[in-house]
Motif scaffolding. Sequence first.
Motif, PDB file in Angstrom:
ATOM      1  N   TYR A  88     -63.799 -31.500  42.140  1.00 41.83           N
ATOM      2  CA  TYR A  88     -65.117 -31.030  42.061  1.00 41.83           C
ATOM      3  C   TYR A  88     -65.557 -30.423  43.339  1.00 41.83           C
ATOM      4  O   TYR A  88     -66.857 -29.782  43.350  1.00 41.83           O
ATOM      5  N   ASP A  89     -65.015 -30.247  44.396  1.00 35.12           N
ATOM      6  CA  ASP A  89     -65.535 -29.939  45.644  1.00 35.12           C
ATOM      7  C   ASP A  89     -64.456 -29.150  46.487  1.00 35.12           C
ATOM      8  O   ASP A  89     -63.191 -29.293  46.118  1.00 35.12           O
ATOM      9  N   ASP A  90     -65.029 -28.224  47.189  1.00 35.90           N
ATOM     10  CA  ASP A  90     -63.922 -27.315  48.109  1.00 35.90           C
ATOM     11  C   ASP A  90     -62.927 -28.210  48.890  1.00 35.90           C
ATOM     12  O   ASP A  90     -61.881 -27.648  49.179  1.00 35.90           O
ATOM     13  N   HIS A  91     -63.345 -29.424  49.406  1.00 34.02           N
ATOM     14  CA  HIS A  91     -62.423 -30.290  49.914  1.00 34.02           C
ATOM     15  C   HIS A  91     -61.774 -31.462  49.134  1.00 34.02           C
ATOM     16  O   HIS A  91     -61.174 -32.343  49.783  1.00 34.02           O
ATOM     17  N   SER A  92     -61.746 -31.264  47.934  1.00 33.87           N
ATOM     18  CA  SER A  92     -61.226 -32.364  47.172  1.00 33.87           C
ATOM     19  C   SER A  92     -59.534 -31.960  47.116  1.00 33.87           C
ATOM     20  O   SER A  92     -59.134 -30.924  47.120  1.00 33.87           O
ATOM     21  N   TRP A  93     -58.664 -33.407  47.008  1.00 34.96           N
ATOM     22  CA  TRP A  93     -57.274 -33.380  47.004  1.00 34.96           C
ATOM     23  C   TRP A  93     -57.005 -34.540  46.610  1.00 34.96           C
ATOM     24  O   TRP A  93     -57.452 -35.569  46.359  1.00 34.96           O
ATOM     25  N   LEU A  94     -55.521 -34.450  46.159  1.00 30.44           N
ATOM     26  CA  LEU A  94     -54.960 -35.605  45.750  1.00 30.44           C
ATOM     27  C   LEU A  94     -53.391 -35.375  46.393  1.00 30.44           C
ATOM     28  O   LEU A  94     -53.013 -34.266  46.715  1.00 30.44           O
ATOM     29  N   SER A  95     -52.938 -36.676  46.654  1.00 33.82           N
ATOM     30  CA  SER A  95     -51.604 -36.310  47.246  1.00 33.82           C
ATOM     31  C   SER A  95     -50.449 -37.473  46.589  1.00 33.82           C
ATOM     32  O   SER A  95     -50.865 -38.238  46.096  1.00 33.82           O
ATOM     33  N   TYR A  96     -49.273 -36.877  46.631  1.00 37.29           N
ATOM     34  CA  TYR A  96     -48.030 -37.646  45.771  1.00 37.29           C
ATOM     35  C   TYR A  96     -46.851 -37.458  47.035  1.00 37.29           C
ATOM     36  O   TYR A  96     -46.653 -36.588  47.575  1.00 37.29           O
ATOM     37  N   THR A  97     -46.321 -38.621  46.843  1.00 35.49           N
ATOM     38  CA  THR A  97     -44.840 -38.596  47.770  1.00 35.49           C
ATOM     39  C   THR A  97     -43.831 -38.691  46.434  1.00 35.49           C
ATOM     40  O   THR A  97     -43.614 -39.761  45.545  1.00 35.49           O
ATOM     41  N   LEU A  98     -43.027 -37.723  46.637  1.00 36.36           N
ATOM     42  CA  LEU A  98     -41.779 -37.492  45.597  1.00 36.36           C
ATOM     43  C   LEU A  98     -40.583 -37.629  46.247  1.00 36.36           C
ATOM     44  O   LEU A  98     -40.534 -37.457  47.629  1.00 36.36           O
ATOM     45  N   PRO A  99     -39.569 -37.905  45.410  1.00 42.17           N
ATOM     46  CA  PRO A  99     -38.231 -38.140  45.981  1.00 42.17           C
ATOM     47  C   PRO A  99     -37.812 -36.613  46.702  1.00 42.17           C
ATOM     48  O   PRO A  99     -37.725 -35.672  46.262  1.00 42.17           O
ATOM     49  N   GLN A 100     -37.214 -37.002  47.901  1.00 32.77           N
ATOM     50  CA  GLN A 100     -36.999 -35.849  48.771  1.00 32.77           C
ATOM     51  C   GLN A 100     -35.735 -34.958  48.243  1.00 32.77           C
ATOM     52  O   GLN A 100     -35.985 -33.846  48.363  1.00 32.77           O
ATOM     53  N   GLN A 101     -34.772 -35.568  47.604  1.00 29.47           N
ATOM     54  CA  GLN A 101     -33.628 -34.788  46.951  1.00 29.47           C
ATOM     55  C   GLN A 101     -34.189 -33.936  45.959  1.00 29.47           C
ATOM     56  O   GLN A 101     -33.632 -32.775  45.805  1.00 29.47           O
ATOM     57  N   ASP A 102     -35.222 -34.416  44.845  1.00 26.64           N
ATOM     58  CA  ASP A 102     -35.543 -33.682  43.905  1.00 26.64           C
ATOM     59  C   ASP A 102     -36.622 -32.618  44.600  1.00 26.64           C
ATOM     60  O   ASP A 102     -36.770 -31.464  43.719  1.00 26.64           O
ATOM     61  N   LEU A 103     -37.339 -32.703  45.259  1.00 23.24           N
ATOM     62  CA  LEU A 103     -38.173 -31.954  46.061  1.00 23.24           C
ATOM     63  C   LEU A 103     -37.453 -30.611  46.412  1.00 23.24           C
ATOM     64  O   LEU A 103     -38.046 -29.393  46.566  1.00 23.24           O
ATOM     65  N   ASN A 104     -36.306 -30.789  46.943  1.00 26.56           N
ATOM     66  CA  ASN A 104     -35.531 -29.618  47.725  1.00 26.56           C
ATOM     67  C   ASN A 104     -34.355 -29.235  46.835  1.00 26.56           C
ATOM     68  O   ASN A 104     -33.703 -28.575  47.467  1.00 26.56           O
ATOM     69  N   TYR A 105     -34.063 -29.641  45.946  1.00 23.21           N
ATOM     70  CA  TYR A 105     -33.049 -29.088  44.860  1.00 23.21           C
ATOM     71  C   TYR A 105     -33.596 -28.393  43.686  1.00 23.21           C
ATOM     72  O   TYR A 105     -34.036 -29.467  42.544  1.00 23.21           O
ATOM     73  N   ARG A 106     -33.855 -27.349  43.508  1.00 24.76           N
ATOM     74  CA  ARG A 106     -34.437 -26.544  42.322  1.00 24.76           C
ATOM     75  C   ARG A 106     -35.813 -27.172  41.848  1.00 24.76           C
ATOM     76  O   ARG A 106     -35.680 -27.665  40.601  1.00 24.76           O
ATOM     77  N   PRO A 107     -36.672 -27.435  42.555  1.00 21.83           N
ATOM     78  CA  PRO A 107     -37.629 -28.178  41.925  1.00 21.83           C
ATOM     79  C   PRO A 107     -38.656 -27.312  41.053  1.00 21.83           C
ATOM     80  O   PRO A 107     -38.543 -26.210  41.032  1.00 21.83           O
ATOM     81  N   HIS A 108     -39.010 -28.045  39.760  1.00 22.46           N
ATOM     82  CA  HIS A 108     -39.602 -27.326  38.811  1.00 22.46           C
ATOM     83  C   HIS A 108     -41.155 -28.460  38.575  1.00 22.46           C
ATOM     84  O   HIS A 108     -40.970 -29.636  38.462  1.00 22.46           O
ATOM     85  N   PHE A 109     -42.194 -27.604  38.880  1.00 18.36           N
ATOM     86  CA  PHE A 109     -43.392 -28.246  38.925  1.00 18.36           C
ATOM     87  C   PHE A 109     -44.159 -27.707  37.471  1.00 18.36           C
ATOM     88  O   PHE A 109     -44.112 -26.697  37.329  1.00 18.36           O
ATOM     89  N   SER A 110     -44.834 -28.342  36.902  1.00 15.70           N
ATOM     90  CA  SER A 110     -45.716 -28.079  35.667  1.00 15.70           C
ATOM     91  C   SER A 110     -47.153 -28.943  35.794  1.00 15.70           C
ATOM     92  O   SER A 110     -47.035 -29.984  36.273  1.00 15.70           O
ATOM     93  N   LEU A 111     -48.102 -28.149  35.402  1.00 12.10           N
ATOM     94  CA  LEU A 111     -49.449 -28.763  35.143  1.00 12.10           C
ATOM     95  C   LEU A 111     -50.462 -27.769  34.415  1.00 12.10           C
ATOM     96  O   LEU A 111     -50.092 -27.094  34.033  1.00 12.10           O
ATOM     97  N   ASP A 112     -51.558 -28.664  34.045  1.00 15.12           N
ATOM     98  CA  ASP A 112     -52.486 -27.977  33.093  1.00 15.12           C
ATOM     99  C   ASP A 112     -53.580 -28.065  33.965  1.00 15.12           C
ATOM    100  O   ASP A 112     -54.003 -28.917  34.458  1.00 15.12           O
ATOM    101  N   ILE A 113     -54.435 -26.937  33.960  1.00 20.66           N
ATOM    102  CA  ILE A 113     -55.493 -26.752  34.883  1.00 20.66           C
ATOM    103  C   ILE A 113     -56.726 -26.133  33.945  1.00 20.66           C
ATOM    104  O   ILE A 113     -56.437 -25.023  33.189  1.00 20.66           O
ATOM    105  N   LYS A 114     -57.746 -26.466  34.108  1.00 22.21           N
ATOM    106  CA  LYS A 114     -59.152 -25.686  33.726  1.00 22.21           C
ATOM    107  C   LYS A 114     -59.998 -25.642  34.637  1.00 22.21           C
ATOM    108  O   LYS A 114     -60.531 -26.434  35.316  1.00 22.21           O
ATOM    109  N   THR A 115     -60.713 -24.177  34.912  1.00 20.16           N
ATOM    110  CA  THR A 115     -61.266 -24.091  36.134  1.00 20.16           C
ATOM    111  C   THR A 115     -62.295 -22.786  35.603  1.00 20.16           C
ATOM    112  O   THR A 115     -61.754 -21.871  34.719  1.00 20.16           O
TER     113      THR A 115
END
Length: 429
Positions: A88-115
């Motif tokens: 809700y703010d310019d400075h809003s954020w969420l952070s996650y730690t993901l497995p390093q091997q998955d992050l660096n081998y053909r990573p595929h992200f998906s999400l729904d967004i409404k703005t």
Amino acid sequence: MGDSVLGRCSLHSSPHPEHLPAPLLKKHHKYKPVSITRRHHYSTTIMLPLLSVLDSDAGYFSTSCQIQAPVGSQCVHRSSKLGEHQLYDDHSWLSYTLPQQDLNYRPHFSLDIKTKSSKGLILHVAGRGVVPLLALYMANGKIKVSLGQDRIIQHKQKSNDGNWHRVEFSVEKSTFHLLVDGVRVTDGRLPNNEGSSLDFHNPVYLGSDLKGRTIKGQNIPMNSVTGCIRGFKMNDVTVGELEGSHKILPCFDGLMEMGTYFGGGHIVLDNYFNVGSHFVLSFELRPQHLTGLLFYAQSDKASFNVFLLENKVVVSVNDGHRAVGVSVTPRESLCDGKFHMVTVSKQREVVKLAVDSMSEEKAVAITSTSHATTLDSLSIGGTTTYSRVPVSSPFVGCLRNVKINGKPVVYKAESRVYEPVSIDRCPKD
């Protein structure tokens, strides 16, 4: 570093099926932080007398030790089930730690967004290799993906229309892809198969760039897009629990009702409260976490605390002469999705606490019953520093009909609001 709970011992198990210990809520998720140290958004420090809680004649804070406990149980609500978060703010954020091997081998992200905002960061992760940054963002209302200078692909249609949009993006050896609502845009190119030598590093952020270090010089907005995000997945698997967050509220998509929603912030009212021969504080609450600070007032000698400790409401009062504490465990779980009525009163030598139909009271010998101590301020929902309070977690959930001595508490313009707080509306579960 931070709050470490390696073996994760629980103070006591939950007797209610409506809520689960926080670590169990994410049991079905595949992705979990890979570091040994687990950082929680809210840490909880509970002050407990050595021999008995609240029953010692010497008072609640007579002899105490600090016990570092895991985050309290979390109620299962609609928003938590769907994994919806409001940036809700310019400075809003969420952070996650993901497995390093998955992050660096053909990573595929998906999400729904409404703005409805036309510009802002949606997701970004920094890299140490040939690709210094992966960023999903919005500019001029269009969703874009960047993997470095002059490597940008974008959806042709504007998506800042207030509707939900499904966004998918991925990195291959020599290409990177973007789909919005199933429509695939022209692929981006990575020379020399750079996608096979990625070196992205945690954390992965949704929302703003914390200090501008990652995005600076990339011609990408540093502030967060404002809106709602849900269904964050990596490689078609729901991403696990949050590593951290800042200025986040639930998505107020569904039915709303009057009240004040506390998402980890608090409100401070100056010169609003005194502890003397008598007072009455009443309010209704519907928590999302079962441990948290509800009300806090402090002066040099006097103090007043109302807080949740698992499925228990606790009050401690010190008028500068003597301390007394009372607790009540209601018949029904505080996680049942209903508002629960709480009344705290002090009538000369008796402090009484009532939660719905249950009540407890305790008499204490006060040296001067006519003496009233005005406290500097009243904090609602939490406080800035937790060194002198019985729990160090803010209240998360809804409060309404807050009254002191029968007079409604009004959050006026001069009130200090420490976000995230939604003053005039609560999501209806």
